[in-house]
Design a protein around this motif. Structure first.
Motif, PDB file in Angstrom:
ATOM      1  N   SER A 167      42.817  45.947  39.823  1.00  0.00           N
ATOM      2  CA  SER A 167      44.063  45.484  39.212  1.00  0.00           C
ATOM      3  C   SER A 167      44.046  43.964  39.041  1.00  0.00           C
ATOM      4  O   SER A 167      44.494  43.450  38.010  1.00  0.00           O
ATOM      5  N   VAL A 168      43.516  43.233  40.027  1.00  0.00           N
ATOM      6  CA  VAL A 168      43.418  41.767  39.889  1.00  0.00           C
ATOM      7  C   VAL A 168      42.555  41.397  38.683  1.00  0.00           C
ATOM      8  O   VAL A 168      42.921  40.539  37.876  1.00  0.00           O
ATOM      9  N   GLY A 224      42.427  32.944  44.861  1.00  0.00           N
ATOM     10  CA  GLY A 224      43.146  33.971  45.610  1.00  0.00           C
ATOM     11  C   GLY A 224      42.236  35.120  46.026  1.00  0.00           C
ATOM     12  O   GLY A 224      42.329  35.617  47.149  1.00  0.00           O
ATOM     13  N   MET A 237      50.395  37.881  40.796  1.00  0.00           N
ATOM     14  CA  MET A 237      50.747  38.101  39.387  1.00  0.00           C
ATOM     15  C   MET A 237      49.671  38.924  38.686  1.00  0.00           C
ATOM     16  O   MET A 237      49.978  39.835  37.900  1.00  0.00           O
ATOM     17  N   SER A 238      48.396  38.609  38.950  1.00  0.00           N
ATOM     18  CA  SER A 238      47.317  39.351  38.293  1.00  0.00           C
ATOM     19  C   SER A 238      47.293  40.806  38.773  1.00  0.00           C
ATOM     20  O   SER A 238      47.097  41.721  37.973  1.00  0.00           O
ATOM     21  N   VAL A 239      47.520  41.053  40.073  1.00  0.00           N
ATOM     22  CA  VAL A 239      47.566  42.434  40.580  1.00  0.00           C
ATOM     23  C   VAL A 239      48.681  43.213  39.891  1.00  0.00           C
ATOM     24  O   VAL A 239      48.488  44.350  39.453  1.00  0.00           O
ATOM     25  N   ASP A 255      41.670  43.203  35.972  1.00  0.00           N
ATOM     26  CA  ASP A 255      42.283  43.564  34.687  1.00  0.00           C
ATOM     27  C   ASP A 255      43.516  42.709  34.398  1.00  0.00           C
ATOM     28  O   ASP A 255      43.781  42.364  33.247  1.00  0.00           O
ATOM     29  N   GLY A 256      44.280  42.397  35.435  1.00  0.00           N
ATOM     30  CA  GLY A 256      45.477  41.581  35.243  1.00  0.00           C
ATOM     31  C   GLY A 256      45.126  40.159  34.845  1.00  0.00           C
ATOM     32  O   GLY A 256      45.792  39.560  33.994  1.00  0.00           O
ATOM     33  N   ALA A 257      44.067  39.597  35.439  1.00  0.00           N
ATOM     34  CA  ALA A 257      43.637  38.242  35.068  1.00  0.00           C
ATOM     35  C   ALA A 257      43.204  38.233  33.602  1.00  0.00           C
ATOM     36  O   ALA A 257      43.534  37.317  32.841  1.00  0.00           O
ATOM     37  N   LEU A 274      44.245  40.325  31.227  1.00  0.00           N
ATOM     38  CA  LEU A 274      45.452  40.476  30.398  1.00  0.00           C
ATOM     39  C   LEU A 274      46.222  39.158  30.305  1.00  0.00           C
ATOM     40  O   LEU A 274      46.633  38.739  29.210  1.00  0.00           O
ATOM     41  N   ARG A 275      46.427  38.500  31.452  1.00  0.00           N
ATOM     42  CA  ARG A 275      47.188  37.242  31.443  1.00  0.00           C
ATOM     43  C   ARG A 275      46.438  36.163  30.660  1.00  0.00           C
ATOM     44  O   ARG A 275      47.044  35.399  29.907  1.00  0.00           O
ATOM     45  N   LEU A 298      47.117  35.408  42.356  1.00  0.00           N
ATOM     46  CA  LEU A 298      46.518  36.691  42.736  1.00  0.00           C
ATOM     47  C   LEU A 298      47.548  37.802  42.604  1.00  0.00           C
ATOM     48  O   LEU A 298      47.281  38.845  41.998  1.00  0.00           O
ATOM     49  N   ASP A 337      50.315  42.632  36.989  1.00  0.00           N
ATOM     50  CA  ASP A 337      50.066  42.879  35.560  1.00  0.00           C
ATOM     51  C   ASP A 337      48.896  43.846  35.358  1.00  0.00           C
ATOM     52  O   ASP A 337      48.917  44.660  34.429  1.00  0.00           O
ATOM     53  N   GLY A 338      47.891  43.745  36.214  1.00  0.00           N
ATOM     54  CA  GLY A 338      46.733  44.633  36.084  1.00  0.00           C
ATOM     55  C   GLY A 338      47.095  46.076  36.406  1.00  0.00           C
ATOM     56  O   GLY A 338      46.626  47.005  35.750  1.00  0.00           O
ATOM     57  N   THR A 383      43.480  32.513  40.224  1.00  0.00           N
ATOM     58  CA  THR A 383      43.309  33.920  40.611  1.00  0.00           C
ATOM     59  C   THR A 383      42.008  34.073  41.400  1.00  0.00           C
ATOM     60  O   THR A 383      41.963  34.753  42.440  1.00  0.00           O
TER      61      THR A 383
END
Lengths: 180, 180
Positions: free
Chosen positions: A144-145, A167, B143-145, A147-149, A151-152, B141, B147-148, A164
């Motif tokens: 999730s980290v 972190g 925020m990325s989790v 993929d979220g990084a 996406l952001r 970290l 959103d991911g 990120t």
């Protein structure tokens, strides 16, 4: 497939046309039109090709730790070409919210990377490098980290990658390796 | 705006039309067509409205810890309506990879939520509830989790929410609260 890769880096998904891919294609352009009726048909084949490439790369990778996985997939700086390509992948991935054929591809790629992470976490626990963490929850947090990084990074002007990654490094040190 | 919310839950972004929103709209439909020429015009206003609602909710929230923030935004089960809405938001968000007006909205919402996390981490460190972590890296970290997990949930069949949440709970306990 390589022409599609180049066209995606240049145009992104929204502005991609079969003509744009044909323009990057050195061989017969009519061949491309003969094989693919729509942009989606071509991109689904492209995602299959990409998944096979990723599988080969992971198979050839001799490392079996989480740290080198993170180094490969979540570097502090992506470089322009990789950044453009990831932004296009985010656009393609959003299609999976409504189109089953896309969803099936992204489910398979999620399975692939998550599976590698679970294996590496278990291997690290076995050899005493990591604490006795839950492999599934640890792998899902890291997926999730990552993929979220992505996406952001693709959809905001926020300065995502360095923070990120800091972190994640703290997470790996404290939760996995048990450092204080 | 509430008609747009309902239409997004029902149709998602790809199949959304101004007509579909008008069908959910109790007042004059011609008013809607008078104000908005395109789906994008309407959705950009919708994103502004959503951001103001989120700001109000955060302002009214008396909690100032990371745990309750995570409870609100990353529950183990989303419920059908919230899940449909988040899938639509993922589709809209992908527009930000190529369209500056969308990018500006998602940059503002990232700033908003990230800013709240930084404040709560600093507050927790000040009152001795959390270890002396780096607020920026910790917020990025998280925020990325968040959103991911949303991206993976919307675009794959992977069982994302429960495992990711388990991983976040371990992170908050060990890295923030310093538990063993």
């Amino acid at each position: 497939m390589e022409a599609t890769y180049r066209a995606l880096c240049t145009h992104g998904y929204a502005d991609l046309t079969i003509q744009a891919i044909a323009d990057e294609f050195e061989k017969s352009k009519s061949l491309l039109y003969y094989h693919y009726e729509t942009k989606d048909d071509l991109l689904l084949d492209f995602l299959d090709w990409l998944l096979e490439r990723w599988k080969d790369e992971l198979r050839e990778d001799e490392a079996d730790d989480v740290e080198s996985f993170v180094d490969g997939i979540l570097p502090r700086e992506l470089g322009e070409e990789r950044e453009e390509f990831r932004a296009a992948i985010v656009e393609i991935r959003a299609q999976a919210a409504s189109k089953p054929a896309y969803r099936e591809r992204f489910t398979r790629s999620d399975d692939l990377f998550r599976g590698v992470l679970v294996e590496r976490i278990e291997a690290g626990v076995d050899r005493g490098a990591y604490r006795d963490v839950a492999p599934e929850a640890t792998a899902d947090l890291l997926m999730s980290v990552i993929d979220g990084a992505m996406l952001r990074r693709a959809t905001t002007d926020a300065d995502v990658m360095g923070n990120t990654r800091d972190g994640v490094d703290v997470y790996v040190a404290r939760v996995l390796r048990g450092e204080q």
